[in-house]
Design an enzyme around this catalytic site. Structure first.
Site, PDB file in Angstrom:
ATOM      1  N   LYS A  27       0.204  -5.769   1.762  1.00 28.15           N
ATOM      2  CA  LYS A  27       0.418  -4.565   0.958  1.00 28.15           C
ATOM      3  C   LYS A  27       0.150  -4.817  -0.532  1.00 28.15           C
ATOM      4  O   LYS A  27      -0.030  -5.945  -0.963  1.00 28.15           O
ATOM      5  CB  LYS A  27       1.851  -4.047   1.168  1.00 28.15           C
ATOM      6  CG  LYS A  27       2.108  -3.588   2.605  1.00 28.15           C
ATOM      7  CD  LYS A  27       1.211  -2.429   2.994  1.00 28.15           C
ATOM      8  CE  LYS A  27       1.597  -1.761   4.296  1.00 28.15           C
ATOM      9  NZ  LYS A  27       1.176  -2.461   5.517  1.00 28.15           N
TER      10      LYS A  27
HETATM   11  C1  LIG Z   1       1.812   3.570   7.501  1.00 27.46           C
HETATM   12  C2  LIG Z   1       2.718   2.396   7.733  1.00 27.46           C
HETATM   13  N1  LIG Z   1       4.022   2.608   7.878  1.00 27.46           N
HETATM   14  C3  LIG Z   1       4.883   1.601   8.094  1.00 27.46           C
HETATM   15  C4  LIG Z   1       4.456   0.299   8.175  1.00 27.46           C
HETATM   16  C5  LIG Z   1       5.456  -0.766   8.474  1.00 27.46           C
HETATM   17  O1  LIG Z   1       5.712  -1.599   7.379  1.00 27.46           O
HETATM   18  P1  LIG Z   1       6.584  -2.904   7.583  1.00 27.46           P
HETATM   19  O2  LIG Z   1       5.707  -3.940   8.211  1.00 27.46           O
HETATM   20  O3  LIG Z   1       7.011  -3.303   6.183  1.00 27.46           O
HETATM   21  O4  LIG Z   1       7.740  -2.565   8.430  1.00 27.46           O
HETATM   22  C6  LIG Z   1       3.099   0.018   8.024  1.00 27.46           C
HETATM   23  C7  LIG Z   1       2.631  -1.356   8.110  1.00 27.46           C
HETATM   24  O5  LIG Z   1       1.511  -1.707   8.035  1.00 27.46           O
HETATM   25  C8  LIG Z   1       2.197   1.094   7.798  1.00 27.46           C
HETATM   26  O6  LIG Z   1       0.881   0.890   7.675  1.00 27.46           O
END
Ligand SMILES: Cc1ncc(COP(=O)(O)O)c(C=O)c1O
Length: 406
Positions: free
Chosen positions: A186
């Site tokens: 990210k």
């Molecule tokens: C659109 C979206 N939402 C949520 C997430 C989940 O993030 P995390 O891995 O921090 O839980 C991602 C992860 O790539 C994502 O692309």
């Protein structure tokens, strides 16, 4: 065919000795888990996005789970989620035995279409989770208007959206809750991590408490006379807290967030300038006036009717040239779980289905050199030119068989 000598990864974190020193200092301090660094990270992050409260957690998934818990989501409730997203956005709804009701996306932004959201509302709907696809804000005024008309909560999935702006407002300061991700790829990373932003103190306190086993902080305050050993569990919570090790890294990342974004903007501009004139390619949209794109992803669209190859082959051609690529997203309704549980068909969400079939995500991260960027441009242009000239009427819109292997 030009091929790079070394493989260009799809994503790399922009970390250097600053993060190493920050993490080392926490390790040397002896306080490893949630402590002063987490508090400082929450404070600075809240200020950066203009939120009254920020609660640091260990993923965006946890952030969305806790937000839904804070609004009291229950079994049998419904939450509207775009189909064009990652698994996390919908699975958190399933944690409650509630139903994620999928909705199609806007063909330009690839964020959820507010009209489709409104059409999906039922008496059981409790909330909407818009996703700021690739770092471009969803149409928040319309989504909030729909929510207000029907008494729904809005929880933004801002995993891609730091730092994103919508009509002059920073994402993080707009809705009931905004959930960020600090996953390794990210725009700001702590390896794994997330943040819940909200303006309502009651919600932030509930999220904070539930992020650490449902242990009441008030109990600590109330019983100080009994010593620091005393705690009360007031609800069966979760173990979602962020560590000081991660927070130290997050602070270092936050301090260079503008520089990292500026570099991603430059890369996006170079890509779009190089692809704009090519009929086989369609660059992603930029943020409208008053907005700001975080450029977490650069998701190029292929004009398949102008190409003799499909996306799966285009993707392979990029990889053969030693360039990492990805696909965002395989819509949820095409995945076996959602397809089989709710009986979705590919054509139920025609925009998402079409966009999926023509999407190729190119590398875009601040550590890319100008030569890296040029290599990507050369590769994409070469592939588009080599395979230019499709026959629109002969193309079969059936789901590509090899796409799941990506
Ligand atoms: C659109 C979206 N939402 C949520 C997430 C989940 O993030 P995390 O891995 O921090 O839980 C991602 C992860 O790539 C994502 O692309």
């Amino acid at each position: 065919m030009r091929v790079r000598k070394t493989f260009l990864p799809f994503a790399l974190p922009d970390v250097d000795e600053t993060e190493v020193a920050a993490v080392a200092s926490v390790i040397r301090s002896g306080w490893l888990t949630s402590g002063p660094k987490v508090t400082q990270f929450e404070k600075e992050f809240a200020a950066a996005v203009g939120a009254a409260h920020a609660v640091a957690v260990n993923s965006c998934t946890a952030a969305m789970h806790l937000s839904l818990e804070a609004i009291g989501l229950r079994e049998g409730d419904e939450v509207i989620v775009p189909t064009y997203t990652f698994a996390a956005t919908a699975e958190v709804v399933r944690y409650f035995g509630a139903r994620p009701v999928l909705a199609d996306i806007d063909p330009v932004t690839r964020c959820v279409d507010p009209a489709r959201v409104e059409a999906a509302i039922s008496p059981r709907t409790r909330a909407i989770i818009p996703v700021h696809f690739a770092g471009l804000a969803a149409e928040m005024d319309d989504i909030r208007a729909v929510a207000a008309r029907h008494g729904l909560k809005v929880i933004e999935d801002a995993a891609h959206a730091f730092p994103t702006k919508y009509k002059g407002r920073t994402v993080g300061s707009i809705s009931d809750f905004t959930c960020f991700s600090f996953y390794a790829t990210k725009t700001l990373t702590t390896g794994e991590g997330g943040m819940i932003c909200t303006d309502k103190e009651e919600w932030s306190e509930r999220c904070r408490m539930m992020s650490l086993h449902g242990i009441s902080h008030n109990a600590w305050k109330r019983y100080t006379a009994e010593g620091s050993w005393f705690y009360e569990v007031v609800a069966p919570g979760y173990k979602y807290n962020l560590t000081d090790i991660a927070a130290a890294m997050g602070l270092a990342q936050l301090h260079k967030a503008s520089r990292m974004r500026e570099r991603r903007v430059q890369i996006a501009e170079r890509y779009s300038a190089a692809f704009r004139g090519m009929p086989e390619l369609e660059p992603p949209p930029e943020a409208p006036a008053g907005g700001q794109h975080a450029w977490h992803l650069y998701v190029l669209r292929l004009n398949l009717d102008r190409l003799t190859i499909d996306r799966a082959r285009f993707f392979d051609e990029v990889k053969v040239r030693m360039i990492g690529a990805s696909v965002h997203f395989i819509p949820l309704h095409l995945h076996p779980y959602y397809r089989d549980t709710y009986g979705y068909k590919p054509e139920d969400f025609p925009v998402a289905y079409r966009e999926y079939q023509r999407a190729v995500s190119l590398p875009i991260y601040s550590r890319m050199t100008d030569d890296d960027v040029q290599d990507v441009i050369d590769a994409v242009r070469e592939i588009a030119e080599r395979y230019a000239g499709g026959k629109p009427e002969a193309r079969n819109p059936k789901l590509e068989s090899s796409s799941n292997s990506e």
